[in-house]
Write an enzyme that holds these catalytic residues in place. Sequence first.
Site, PDB file in Angstrom:
ATOM      1  CD  GLU A  94     -13.749  14.496  26.693  1.00 14.78           C
ATOM      2  OE1 GLU A  94     -13.255  15.575  26.448  1.00 14.78           O
ATOM      3  OE2 GLU A  94     -14.892  14.248  26.350  1.00 14.78           O
ATOM      4  CG  ASP A 133     -17.914   6.103  38.329  1.00 16.27           C
ATOM      5  OD1 ASP A 133     -17.363   6.329  37.470  1.00 16.27           O
ATOM      6  OD2 ASP A 133     -18.316   5.257  38.973  1.00 16.27           O
ATOM      7  CD  GLU A 192     -11.985  11.554  31.866  1.00 21.13           C
ATOM      8  OE1 GLU A 192     -12.371  12.265  30.960  1.00 21.13           O
ATOM      9  OE2 GLU A 192     -11.221  10.564  31.854  1.00 21.13           O
ATOM     10  CG  ASP A 216     -14.332   0.295  36.633  1.00 20.95           C
ATOM     11  OD1 ASP A 216     -14.200   1.606  36.863  1.00 20.95           O
ATOM     12  OD2 ASP A 216     -15.629   0.050  36.863  1.00 20.95           O
TER      13      ASP A 216
END
Length: 417
Positions: free
Chosen positions: A221, A184, A217, A239
Amino acid sequence: MSASTSAMAAATAVTLCFLLLLNNAGSGAAIRHGGDGGTRNVGSDLTESIRRNLIDNGLGRTPPMGWNSWNHFQCKIDEKLIRETADAMVSSGLAAVGYQYINLDDCWGELNRDSKGYLVPKASTFPSGIKALADYVHTKGLKLGIYSDAGTQTCSKTMPGSLGHEEEDAKTFASWGVDYLKYDNCENTGTSPKERYPVMSAALLNSGRPIFFSLCEWGQEDPATWAPKIGNSWRTTGDIQDNWMSMTSRADQNDRWASYAGPGGWNDPDMLEVGNGGMTTEEYRAHFSIWALAKAPLLIGCDIRSMDNQTYEILSNKEVIAVNQDALGVQGKNVKKVGDLEVWAGPLSGKRVAVVLWNRGAATATVTANWSDIGLSPSTVVRARDLWARTTTNGIKGELSGNVASHACKMYVLTPQ
């Protein structure tokens, strides 16, 4: 220099060499997803070599299938639950149709590391330890997954993250018999994930055990553009929540990265909510269909010890699962949109095509896929297998139409005749 210091220095050197090679490798990941067939440069060869060492060990050749604790249980997990879930995975028949990972999410560890700097399973909930749990799961023919974070703490803030402890944590996971790591992105000190995630990737490579590496992540990005070099799956979204809007938005966000997925590395729009109660049966069926077509990880997020028959029938549909696990490994995508009516499609092995007719509107409507929408020539005649109705129709030409209820879908595999 002590033996432990020497070992740490060696491990650090391995990591630094890995990162240096990655930085020098340039755009090598493009090799995996196609290219112009021109001359390969040395940097590209280095990146491809790293990838072969990292993931061409049998992991992730098809999207992972299993279960994860977070969506239903959040932090309320213990070893009894995990053992019972492993038992249920086998007794229900879900293991027999391909589900194999039993994955712990956050909250399995103590708040602090031990005096030697190692992670410690929470004594009150995992008194037997993680190795004993992994051993139990393995006796069922299943695999155990675990969770950590590329930050100073995990997202729950109830246990340490692995930032700065990647080598010892990877070796700890390997010594416990862990098969999968979800990694995570909380409490991350503001450092780019492009800097933090390769360190754990290298540590897993150096751990002595094949461990599926799932980057989480949150798509911040655009990990599809760089994570294929270092991991087996990467989250493309935030999520998921157990509702229609959350599910559909995750599908849309994930869709834009379809061309980056393939055997060994997959786009991840987050875990399944099927069976948790926040959507209708038709909505859950659409959820499962789109995740399967998009070659997403199929990680069950409900309590499989007490799932109802409708939930089981969705999760155990072998023909839908076969689309997800197809050896060609091409992610299906949204190929046509007319208002709230959509056609999602993708190629399968054997010159077949998977198609989902999806009605995201408020009323029943006819959804049509023309052959030009789904990559078939105008003269092609197909046999259409309806994967949910389990019916077959021969001799279809030119287009495929279905009358689809609100928030429902129809899913087909088309085979040229």
